[in-house]
Design an enzyme around this catalytic site. Structure first.
Site, PDB file in Angstrom:
ATOM      1  N   MET A 154      11.286  -5.202  -6.767  1.00  0.00           N
ATOM      2  CA  MET A 154      11.362  -4.876  -5.341  1.00  0.00           C
ATOM      3  C   MET A 154      12.665  -4.141  -5.063  1.00  0.00           C
ATOM      4  O   MET A 154      13.591  -4.669  -4.475  1.00  0.00           O
ATOM      5  CB  MET A 154      11.243  -6.185  -4.552  1.00  0.00           C
ATOM      6  CG  MET A 154      11.172  -6.032  -3.058  1.00  0.00           C
ATOM      7  SD  MET A 154       9.879  -4.947  -2.501  1.00  0.00           S
ATOM      8  CE  MET A 154       8.722  -6.049  -1.830  1.00  0.00           C
ATOM      9  N   GLY A 155      12.726  -2.893  -5.518  1.00  0.00           N
ATOM     10  CA  GLY A 155      13.851  -2.026  -5.161  1.00  0.00           C
ATOM     11  C   GLY A 155      13.406  -1.115  -4.030  1.00  0.00           C
ATOM     12  O   GLY A 155      12.510  -1.466  -3.255  1.00  0.00           O
ATOM     13  N   ARG A 156      14.009   0.066  -3.990  1.00  0.00           N
ATOM     14  CA  ARG A 156      13.688   0.991  -2.892  1.00  0.00           C
ATOM     15  C   ARG A 156      12.218   1.384  -2.890  1.00  0.00           C
ATOM     16  O   ARG A 156      11.599   1.509  -1.839  1.00  0.00           O
ATOM     17  CB  ARG A 156      14.548   2.251  -3.006  1.00  0.00           C
ATOM     18  CG  ARG A 156      15.958   2.066  -2.482  1.00  0.00           C
ATOM     19  CD  ARG A 156      16.743   3.346  -2.624  1.00  0.00           C
ATOM     20  NE  ARG A 156      17.203   3.456  -3.998  1.00  0.00           N
ATOM     21  CZ  ARG A 156      18.463   3.647  -4.358  1.00  0.00           C
ATOM     22  NH1 ARG A 156      19.381   3.782  -3.440  1.00  0.00           N
ATOM     23  NH2 ARG A 156      18.814   3.722  -5.626  1.00  0.00           N
ATOM     24  N   ILE A 157      11.635   1.611  -4.098  1.00  0.00           N
ATOM     25  CA  ILE A 157      10.227   2.050  -4.144  1.00  0.00           C
ATOM     26  C   ILE A 157       9.305   0.876  -3.815  1.00  0.00           C
ATOM     27  O   ILE A 157       8.358   1.016  -3.028  1.00  0.00           O
ATOM     28  CB  ILE A 157       9.892   2.674  -5.519  1.00  0.00           C
ATOM     29  CG1 ILE A 157      10.765   3.919  -5.751  1.00  0.00           C
ATOM     30  CG2 ILE A 157       8.409   3.045  -5.598  1.00  0.00           C
ATOM     31  CD1 ILE A 157      10.666   4.527  -7.142  1.00  0.00           C
ATOM     32  N   ARG A 237       7.584   2.598 -15.655  1.00  0.00           N
ATOM     33  CA  ARG A 237       7.800   3.201 -16.968  1.00  0.00           C
ATOM     34  C   ARG A 237       6.699   2.697 -17.890  1.00  0.00           C
ATOM     35  O   ARG A 237       6.347   1.496 -17.847  1.00  0.00           O
ATOM     36  CB  ARG A 237       9.174   2.803 -17.539  1.00  0.00           C
ATOM     37  CG  ARG A 237      10.359   3.484 -16.870  1.00  0.00           C
ATOM     38  CD  ARG A 237      10.405   4.973 -17.210  1.00  0.00           C
ATOM     39  NE  ARG A 237      11.563   5.651 -16.650  1.00  0.00           N
ATOM     40  CZ  ARG A 237      11.537   6.408 -15.540  1.00  0.00           C
ATOM     41  NH1 ARG A 237      10.425   6.559 -14.853  1.00  0.00           N
ATOM     42  NH2 ARG A 237      12.631   7.017 -15.139  1.00  0.00           N
ATOM     43  N   GLU A 266       4.851   8.770 -23.944  1.00  0.00           N
ATOM     44  CA  GLU A 266       4.596   9.745 -22.896  1.00  0.00           C
ATOM     45  C   GLU A 266       4.942  11.121 -23.447  1.00  0.00           C
ATOM     46  O   GLU A 266       6.071  11.302 -23.897  1.00  0.00           O
ATOM     47  CB  GLU A 266       5.461   9.424 -21.681  1.00  0.00           C
ATOM     48  CG  GLU A 266       4.918  10.010 -20.418  1.00  0.00           C
ATOM     49  CD  GLU A 266       5.570   9.393 -19.193  1.00  0.00           C
ATOM     50  OE1 GLU A 266       6.327  10.127 -18.555  1.00  0.00           O
ATOM     51  OE2 GLU A 266       5.356   8.192 -18.925  1.00  0.00           O
ATOM     52  N   HIS A 285       2.741  11.630 -14.852  1.00  0.00           N
ATOM     53  CA  HIS A 285       4.081  11.368 -14.308  1.00  0.00           C
ATOM     54  C   HIS A 285       4.352  12.219 -13.054  1.00  0.00           C
ATOM     55  O   HIS A 285       5.240  13.077 -13.044  1.00  0.00           O
ATOM     56  CB  HIS A 285       5.143  11.625 -15.389  1.00  0.00           C
ATOM     57  CG  HIS A 285       6.389  10.801 -15.193  1.00  0.00           C
ATOM     58  ND1 HIS A 285       6.916   9.991 -16.158  1.00  0.00           N
ATOM     59  CD2 HIS A 285       7.205  10.657 -14.130  1.00  0.00           C
ATOM     60  CE1 HIS A 285       8.008   9.398 -15.709  1.00  0.00           C
ATOM     61  NE2 HIS A 285       8.197   9.785 -14.466  1.00  0.00           N
TER      62      HIS A 285
HETATM   63  C1  DGY Z   1      12.326   9.192 -12.018  1.00  0.00           C
HETATM   64  O1  DGY Z   1      12.866   9.716 -11.060  1.00  0.00           O
HETATM   65  O2  DGY Z   1      12.837   8.246 -12.628  1.00  0.00           O
HETATM   66  C2  DGY Z   1      11.019   9.738 -12.435  1.00  0.00           C
HETATM   67  O3  DGY Z   1      10.319   8.858 -13.230  1.00  0.00           O
HETATM   68  C3  DGY Z   1      11.205  11.055 -13.143  1.00  0.00           C
HETATM   69  O4  DGY Z   1      11.809  10.834 -14.362  1.00  0.00           O
END
Ligand code: DGY
Length: 325
Positions: A154-157, A237, A266, A285
């Protein structure tokens, strides 16, 4: 005085490239083909802008003793040897903040597409040229509204994903190393240990950074805990999920589906068995891939580069040059 030498590992927006070229001698890897190990191809450099995840290693730093700054165009910098940069007084910058909402939007694109069979519907009509006029029994999905989402990391994203979930009247569970009582209060979200979160969630969305603790944090044991109707989203990731266990879980119906923006390795091998599964959706990605956000990221990467080359503090720094350890 000679212009500083800069290498850019991927094609960046032309307007930003021009600005960098006005002050630096620039070499840029022009294609999206896989870049050979950076250390092998780089002459002594003053600055490096990286996009993508090719390792930036201590060995590379040693082949380029003049290197002052590594500027990552992205928020995650797990591919850079941060300690080696610190030991050598090389500044390291990234582009936090600007991509959180964009990546959260993509999380929802993947979640909704999987829950509501958007890709199978596309294949049904565009590829197979079928319609099944008003057949009430085709392409059933899962309700998103009033379901439960478990956000791991639970960070910014994660926060931006949670905010969007409220619009779908969802119950939001989250797991994080340190609790966020302020966000619990603000958003009405509930902290839960990982095991319980996996048991209770209809959608599990991963937003952890890649660290020694998070490698393969979702594997066989975790899939066993999840509901057979649940959907996994990974936009964090690739190595956070054990892909053999994921294949098994999807193939055996341990979970209903998975949508990922990141893979291990990846890019994913084109003959990977996951790509044969109808309940697996992969994007290459694209988390931050909007015109607005990629422009902002390139601008911030340029600002970090210029600051580092001029011996100033990076505006978006992870390691500042004066922090030599
Ligand atoms: C990020 O900003 O970490 C994206 O995954 C692009 O690498």
């Amino acid at each position: 005085m000679a212009s500083p030498k800069v290498f850019i590992t991927r094609p960046i927006p032309y307007s930003i490239l021009k600005k960098i070229q006005s002050e630096c001698e620039v070499e840029m890897w022009h294609t999206s083909a896989i870049l050979p190990p950076i250390a092998e191809r780089i002459p002594p450099l003053d600055g490096l802008i990286t996009y993508g995840h090719e390792p930036v290693t201590a060995e590379m730093f040693d082949t380029s003793p003049s290197l002052k700054v590594v500027s990552v165009m992205g928020v995650g910098y797990d591919h850079v040897d941060e300690d080696a940069a610190r030991e050598r007084g090389i500044a390291l910058g990234h582009t936090p903040g600007v991509l959180s909402d964009t990546t959260a939007d993509m999380t929802w694109a993947l979640l909704l597409a999987t829950a509501r069979n958007v890709v199978p519907a596309y294949n049904h009509v565009h590829v197979n040229r079928e319609w099944n006029y008003y057949d009430p029994n085709i392409l059933w999905g899962y309700d998103v509204h009033h379901s439960t989402i478990g956000i791991v990391g639970m960070g910014r994203i994660g926060y931006a994903v949670a905010k969007r979930a409220l619009g779908f009247d969802m119950k939001v569970l989250y797991n994080k190393r340190e609790r966020r009582p302020d966000w619990e209060e603000e958003l009405g979200i509930e902290y839960m240990d990982l095991e319980q979160l996996l048991k209770e969630s209809d959608f599990v969305s991963l937003h952890v950074p890649l660290t020694d603790e998070t490698i393969h944090m979702i594997g066989e044991a975790e899939f066993e805990l999840m509901k057979q109707t649940s959907i996994l989203i990974n936009i964090a990731r690739g190595p956070v999920v054990n892909h053999d266990a994921l294949y098994h879980a999807l193939k055996e119906g341990q979970i209903a589906g998975a949508a990922v923006d990141v893979t291990e390795p990846e890019p994913i091998n084109t003959d990977h068995p996951l790509l044969d599964l109808d309940n697996f959706l992969v994007a290459p990605h694209l988390g931050s891939a909007t015109i607005q956000t990629r422009m902002k990221m390139a601008t911030m990467a340029m600002e970090n580069l210029f600051a580092g080359l001029n011996g100033k503090r990076l505006p978006y720094g992870v390691v500042q040059a004066e922090e030599v350890s």
